[in-house]
Structure formats: structure tokens, C-alpha cells
Design a protein around this motif. Structure first.
Motif, mmCIF file in Angstrom:
data_model
loop_
_atom_site.group_PDB
_atom_site.id
_atom_site.type_symbol
_atom_site.label_atom_id
_atom_site.label_comp_id
_atom_site.label_asym_id
_atom_site.label_seq_id
_atom_site.Cartn_x
_atom_site.Cartn_y
_atom_site.Cartn_z
ATOM 1 N N LEU A 147 0.851 -1.180 0.000
ATOM 2 C CA LEU A 147 0.000 0.000 0.000
ATOM 3 C C LEU A 147 0.893 1.237 0.000
ATOM 4 N N ILE A 148 0.638 2.143 -0.937
ATOM 5 C CA ILE A 148 1.425 3.366 -1.083
ATOM 6 C C ILE A 148 0.532 4.559 -0.762
ATOM 7 N N SER A 149 1.001 5.415 0.150
ATOM 8 C CA SER A 149 0.265 6.618 0.524
ATOM 9 C C SER A 149 1.210 7.803 0.540
ATOM 10 N N VAL A 150 0.658 9.000 0.379
ATOM 11 C CA VAL A 150 1.424 10.242 0.491
ATOM 12 C C VAL A 150 0.711 11.148 1.481
ATOM 13 N N TYR A 151 1.472 11.673 2.451
ATOM 14 C CA TYR A 151 0.923 12.530 3.500
ATOM 15 C C TYR A 151 1.635 13.885 3.515
ATOM 16 N N ASP A 152 0.916 14.875 3.999
ATOM 17 C CA ASP A 152 1.543 16.120 4.410
ATOM 18 C C ASP A 152 2.066 15.877 5.819
#
Length: 477
Positions: A82-87
Motif C-alpha cells: 500500500l502506497i500513501s502520500v501525506y503532508d
């Protein structure tokens, strides 16, 4: 002054999901935030193997990419990550700006055969008007690139040259993707500055049993087409660091430390076992087949010796000073991981390394050093913050910040930060699985743990425990 890291923590007993915390040093004190990621879908919990990567998106905003390796609860085989991008700038990161999603290399339905499984490094680079994240996958032995089309929209580049896998003729039975950097070099014929992706792969015929070949080093165009021949560097190379000099054109040198084989475990701090093939090598980007042995270790391989440590990492600062990390594990039933590490952190001018020839750090170069340990943990790495001119030392489950004088022992600026302050695990601290330094754009973006991989004898201890926990979890469902 402000220097900051994000840290992924694994539960020591694998009975709870991973957590992510942050630590920021303002020149006087640390501000730590524990368990900053919360979500509701597709699962409220992070997996047991999480890695974090700092980068800037196409709009120039700071982001943290979170990669979660997943294991099938029945077969225990890996599934697409699972790939996610966060601030990741605040004390709580809120919802993901992108993901969590599975990403396949060919744009079809993600499967274990065609998707990101075990992300080990990313580097951002703008090519023309396109902004990319170049990545390397450990288990898939693959280099790929994601397109960051705008703000926080990311997709796999599925063009014909979107992926690189080491050619079969260059590698042994087992190969694993270890590290990736993007560098620049002036073409001697055209005098134009060219951009290359350099990728490092571990190689062997039976890595679980310690049978390593030389690691493989490739130079690729930005479209991931191989340039020139493969370079052969040390066994079980830990990563790539580099230094670019622009006095007469732009010329980049790669610095590659290698453990020299499987990580060993001595019976105590006075009976360490190191690999006599451990070394630090330099490689010019202009010709990656030209490999020079710079630093070596004592020939004995066991006992207690000032040069009896595996060479593990290097950090080079803006002034041309280098920190070199060496160390060995030893068995101890009192450690939560059944082992401790002890070692040294050396300080010396990088020019001394550049002119050394198979030299011993202590007996040969007389470099300044401090001794550390015993400390438990899996992640041992140096990460240089070029903006603040400070180096974070990931020393197992703690972090120190060092200044690097180059001609005197390195001095602790602040620390240690204990992993217990970065997570909320009941009755025990979490094990550091990876960390990333904000603004850390010159070197690799994260320092992952080998705990779930076959490139260390630590893996042989950690993996059965992890798999057994998965079995127990599956049995209760």
C-alpha cells in the motif's frame, strides 16, 4: 535551526500494527510526536513492515511517502504494498493526500508479480517538465518511476522504458534491489551536464546461507535505460552515498560501503565476528566499472581489534568532512532482540578517503573516533541534513545528532531520542524499521531495516518470529 526526521516503528512482538512518529530538533531541544498517522480505510491499522520517505512534490510542498509491505495471512507470501502520500509537516498528519493504493508496473490489476512489494528507496527528479519519483524495490529487484503529474496526483509510468531489472547474464541466483540515487556528470565529449540514475543490487547464490557475490551497480538514463557496463562492488553493499565537485565541470563520485557478507553475531563485546571482505569503495560516475578499494578492515575476522568492525555507512558534509560508521552485532539474551551492536563513528576529511588505498581506519589512517554501544536495534545509518549541516545517527532504536569536525572526534549535538517517545506501544518501545530526514535530498531518502529481508542473519531470527505471529493471527480469524 530546525532538523527533523520521520520514523516508522514496528511492534517488537509483531502483535500490533506499525506506527509512525516524528522528532524535530530546534537547536535547543527536541519536540517528539508519537503515532501521527490515523486512517479508516482500507484498514485502520498500518501493516507490520512500514517505510517512510521524505520528498517534495511537483508544487514544491514537503511530503512523506509511506510504503506498507503486506503479507498474506494464509500463505505468508507478500502482497502488493500500500502506497500513501501525506503532508507530514504537522503533529498529526490527518488523511492521506494520495492513497493508500496498490501500484503495478504495467498498469494492469496489481498482483504480487507486477507491483511494488517492498520499496527500499525513492529519489525525486524533474526531467523537462515532468516530475518523477524514481524508486527501487528490494524483492522485485526493480527500478521504476512514478509520475507526479500535479500537486498530489501520482501514477506509475507505464511507458516502454519505465522499468529496469538486472539482466540475467549479470546476476546470480538471488538478486535484491538495495539503493538508488540520481546524480549529475559532465560529459567529457560534449561538456554537457547529464543526469543519471544509479542503482545498487545485492547478489548471491544462497544469501540466506551467506553466499554473496559482488553487489551490482548500474548507471541508467532518466528513462531507465542502462548506460554502459555493470560495476561490481563489495559483497552485501549497504547503500550509495555521493559527492559532486564542480570546480572543473560537474563530476560525481559514489561512496559504497559493504558489510562483506552475511551479518555475523559474536559471543560478546570482546569476541566480535566481522567480515574480512568488508570495505568502503569509491566509484566515479563517469566510469562505474572503475572501482577503488579505499577503506578495509582487519584481516583476523574475529576477536577484539580496533579495526575489527564491518563498515556500514558514510555521511559527507558540505565542507568535505566524512563520518564513517563501523560496527558488529553480538549475542546477548538480555537484549530485546537477543543481540546488541557495538562499534565506532570515525571523523576524517573525505580527501583522506579519496587518496587511501585499502587502508585501515584506526591503524592506517589514525582517524578520530568515538565508540558507541552496546545498543539494540536493526537500523544503523547516517543521514546528513545538508541544510543544517548536521548528521542524524540512527543507532538501533535511538537517534543522536552529530557535528562533524573532520579532524577531531565527532561531537554529539543532541540526543539520544529513544523510539519509546515516537510510538505508543504498550509496555515497550517500538523497533525502528526505517527513518527519513526532512530536506535529505542529496542522498537516499530512507534507511530501512533488514529485519524482513534475506540479506542478514538478523533476518533469519526476525522472519520466523514474524511469520509465526501471522500464523497465530490467521488462526484467530
Amino acid at each position: 535551526m530546525s532538523t527533523k526526521i520521520a520514523v516508522a516503528l514496528s511492534d517488537p512482538g509483531y502483535s500490533a500494527p506499525s506506527q509512525i512518529g516524528t522528532s524535530e530538533y530546534n537547536g535547543t531541544s527536541f519536540t517528539n510526536y508519537a503515532d501521527v498517522v490515523t486512517r479508516t480505510s482500507p484498514d485502520p491499522d498500518l501493516t507490520n513492515d512500514v517505510k517512510v520517505f521524505w520528498f517534495k512534490n511537483k508544487a514544491g510542498a514537503e511530503r512523506i511517502l509511506v510504503a506498507e509491505t503486506r503479507y498474506d495471512p494464509i500463505t505468508y507470501a507478500p502482497n502488493p504494498s500500500l502506497i500513501s502520500v501525506y503532508d507530514g509537516t504537522g503533529s498529526s498528519w490527518g488523511s492521506a493526500l494520495f492513497g493508500p493504493v496498490e501500484l503495478s508496473f504495467d498498469g494492469t490489476t496489481p498482483t504480487a508479480a507486477n507491483s511494488i512489494i517492498n520499496l527500499y528507496g525513492i529519489v525525486e527528479k524533474t526531467v523537462g517538465t515532468d516530475h518523477y519519483l524514481y524508486g527501487i524495490d528490494y524483492d522485485q529487484k526493480t527500478v521504476f518511476r512514478l509520475i507526479n503529474s500535479s500537486a498530489d496526483n501520482y501514477a506509475m509510468d507505464t511507458a516502454s522504458a519505465n522499468q529496469f531489472v538486472p539482466p540475467a547474464g549479470d546476476r546470480g541466483v538471488q538478486t535484491f534491489g538495495q539503493d538508488i540515487v540520481v546524480v549529475e556528470e559532465t560529459n567529457s565529449s560534449t561538456s554537457l551536464i547529464e543526469t543519471f540514475v544509479c542503482a545498487l543490487f545485492l547478489d548471491g547464490t544462497n544469501i540466506y546461507g551467506g553466499n554473496y557475490n559482488s553487489s551490482l551497480l548500474y548507471k541508467l538514463d532518466t528513462d531507465l535505460t542502462q548506460v554502459g557496463a555493470v560495476g561490481h562492488v563489495g559483497k552485501n553493499a549497504t547503500g550509495i552515498k555521493f559527492r559532486t565537485v564542480t570546480t572543473t565541470g560537474t563530476h560525481t563520485t559514489l561512496y559504497i560501503p559493504s558489510i562483506g557478507g552475511m551479518q555475523n553475531f559474536g559471543s560478546g563485546p570482546s569476541n566480535l565476528i566481522w567480515n574480512i571482505d568488508s570495505k568502503l569503495q569509491t566509484v566515479p560516475v563517469a566510469n562505474i566499472t572503475s572501482v577503488t578499494d579505499r577503506l578495509a578492515v582487519a584481516a583476523g575476522g574475529t576477536g577484539s581489534d580496533p579495526d575489527g568492525f564491518d563498515i556500514r555507512d558514510i555521511a559527507i558534509d558540505n565542507s568535505g568532512n566524512a563520518l564513517v560508521l563501523v560496527g558488529c552485532y553480538y549475542n546477548d539474551m538480555s537484549s530485546p532482540l537477543f543481540s546488541y551492536m557495538t562499534g565506532k563513528l570515525y571523523s576524517l576529511p573525505v580527501s583522506t578517503i579519496d587518496t587511501a588505498s585499502n587502508s585501515l581506519l584506526d591503524a592506517g589512517l589514525g582517524a578520530d573516533n568515538i565508540t558507541f554501544g552496546p545498543l539494540d536495534g536493526w537500523v544503523w545509518a547516517l543521514a546528513y541534513d545538508r541544510l543544517e549541516d548536521l548528521t542524524w545517527f540512527g543507532q538501533g532504536n535511538e537517534f543522536n545528532i552529530y557535528d562533524n569536525p573532520g579532524s577531531a572526534p565527532p561531537s554529539v549535538i543532541a540526543g539520544p531520542v529513544d523510539s519509546a517517545s515516537l510510538g505508543n506501544f504498550p509496555s515497550q518501545r517500538g523497533n525502528v524499521n526505517s527513518f527519513t530526514v526532512y530536506g535529505h535530498v542529496r542522498l537516499r531518502s530512507a534507511h530501512p531495516s533488514p529485519a524482513f529481508h534475506s540479506n542478514s542473519s538478523m533476518a533469519l531470527k526476525a522472519r520466523p518470529q514474524f511469520i509465526e505471529q501471522l500464523k497465530q493471527t490467521a488462526a484467530t480469524k
